[in-house]
Design a protein around this motif. Sequence first.
Motif, mmCIF file in Angstrom:
data_model
loop_
_atom_site.group_PDB
_atom_site.id
_atom_site.type_symbol
_atom_site.label_atom_id
_atom_site.label_comp_id
_atom_site.label_asym_id
_atom_site.label_seq_id
_atom_site.Cartn_x
_atom_site.Cartn_y
_atom_site.Cartn_z
ATOM 1 N N UNK A 116 0.804 -1.214 0.000
ATOM 2 C CA UNK A 116 0.000 0.000 0.000
ATOM 3 C C UNK A 116 0.842 1.272 0.000
ATOM 4 N N UNK A 117 2.091 1.181 0.477
ATOM 5 C CA UNK A 117 2.941 2.365 0.636
ATOM 6 C C UNK A 117 4.253 2.281 -0.135
ATOM 7 N N UNK A 118 4.344 1.392 -1.110
ATOM 8 C CA UNK A 118 5.605 1.183 -1.813
ATOM 9 C C UNK A 118 6.098 2.421 -2.555
ATOM 10 N N UNK A 119 5.205 3.339 -2.875
ATOM 11 C CA UNK A 119 5.606 4.570 -3.541
ATOM 12 C C UNK A 119 6.601 5.377 -2.719
ATOM 13 N N UNK A 120 6.519 5.264 -1.405
ATOM 14 C CA UNK A 120 7.449 5.972 -0.524
ATOM 15 C C UNK A 120 8.870 5.488 -0.767
ATOM 16 N N UNK A 121 9.047 4.180 -0.863
ATOM 17 C CA UNK A 121 10.380 3.615 -1.074
ATOM 18 C C UNK A 121 10.921 4.063 -2.432
ATOM 19 N N UNK A 181 7.323 4.552 8.024
ATOM 20 C CA UNK A 181 8.055 4.062 6.858
ATOM 21 C C UNK A 181 8.991 5.140 6.313
ATOM 22 N N UNK A 182 8.504 6.370 6.229
ATOM 23 C CA UNK A 182 9.363 7.472 5.805
ATOM 24 C C UNK A 182 10.579 7.586 6.715
ATOM 25 N N UNK A 183 10.347 7.526 8.009
ATOM 26 C CA UNK A 183 11.448 7.674 8.968
ATOM 27 C C UNK A 183 12.514 6.605 8.738
ATOM 28 N N UNK A 184 12.094 5.365 8.613
ATOM 29 C CA UNK A 184 13.039 4.258 8.418
ATOM 30 C C UNK A 184 13.773 4.411 7.085
ATOM 31 N N UNK A 189 14.196 7.114 5.117
ATOM 32 C CA UNK A 189 15.054 8.299 5.060
ATOM 33 C C UNK A 189 16.328 8.060 5.852
ATOM 34 N N UNK A 190 16.199 7.519 7.044
ATOM 35 C CA UNK A 190 17.401 7.250 7.843
ATOM 36 C C UNK A 190 18.319 6.250 7.148
ATOM 37 N N UNK A 191 17.747 5.222 6.541
ATOM 38 C CA UNK A 191 18.563 4.231 5.831
ATOM 39 C C UNK A 191 19.242 4.863 4.617
ATOM 40 N N UNK A 192 18.505 5.681 3.863
ATOM 41 C CA UNK A 192 19.086 6.331 2.683
ATOM 42 C C UNK A 192 20.208 7.290 3.077
ATOM 43 N N UNK A 193 20.005 8.025 4.151
ATOM 44 C CA UNK A 193 21.046 8.938 4.627
ATOM 45 C C UNK A 193 22.278 8.161 5.056
ATOM 46 N N UNK A 194 22.071 7.054 5.761
ATOM 47 C CA UNK A 194 23.204 6.208 6.162
ATOM 48 C C UNK A 194 23.965 5.697 4.945
ATOM 49 N N UNK A 195 23.248 5.258 3.935
ATOM 50 C CA UNK A 195 23.878 4.728 2.725
ATOM 51 C C UNK A 195 24.688 5.822 2.030
ATOM 52 N N UNK A 196 24.090 7.003 1.866
ATOM 53 C CA UNK A 196 24.804 8.074 1.157
ATOM 54 C C UNK A 196 26.017 8.549 1.949
ATOM 55 N N UNK A 222 9.301 12.946 12.344
ATOM 56 C CA UNK A 222 10.078 12.033 11.499
ATOM 57 C C UNK A 222 11.549 12.431 11.492
ATOM 58 N N UNK A 223 11.810 13.727 11.330
ATOM 59 C CA UNK A 223 13.184 14.212 11.199
ATOM 60 C C UNK A 223 13.866 14.363 12.549
#
Length: 162
Positions: free
Chosen positions: A11-16, A58-61, A63-70, A134-135
């Motif tokens: 239902x929320x895959x667009x966020x990813x 989901x956004x929180x998880x 975003x945090x994962x993407x920031x960690x990766x970058x 979230x932030x």
Amino acid sequence: MKEKFTELLYLNQGIVHKICNLYFRDRLEKEDYYQELIIQLWKAFPSFNGTAKFSTWMYRVCINAAIDITRKEKKQLKQVKLSEVNPHYMSHNDDTNCTNQEKLYEAISRLSEVDRAIITLYLDEYSYKEISEIIGISKSNTGVKIKRIKSEILKSFEYGNS
């Protein structure tokens, strides 16, 4: 638990997808990190307690994962062969066929990781309160940051069209 996660993810895959498009450039990189974000969501799913909307969590998880990766990628020095550089990307600002949406994504991609997250949530019509949760910043600081980010994006549109 697996069925509930799968249903909520569907239902929320667009966020990813949105987070991948904003934080990663290359198509293959986006596909790899899409999978990585799904894994991070699955690992974190037991911590979802339902006090916030699933999409907010989901956004929180993501975003945090993407920031960690970058941040990890920035630590690794990358060498790029000149032949691998995409000339269309480098002349992107001169492309008259570039849509406003593409220009917006380009402007957002130049922001810091946190500012990217804030403006993405704002564009998805999250409230200042939700964005601040979230932030992890105050609601008033969220408002100030959004105003500054909007101004920065508008400037990039003005300079890009000159």
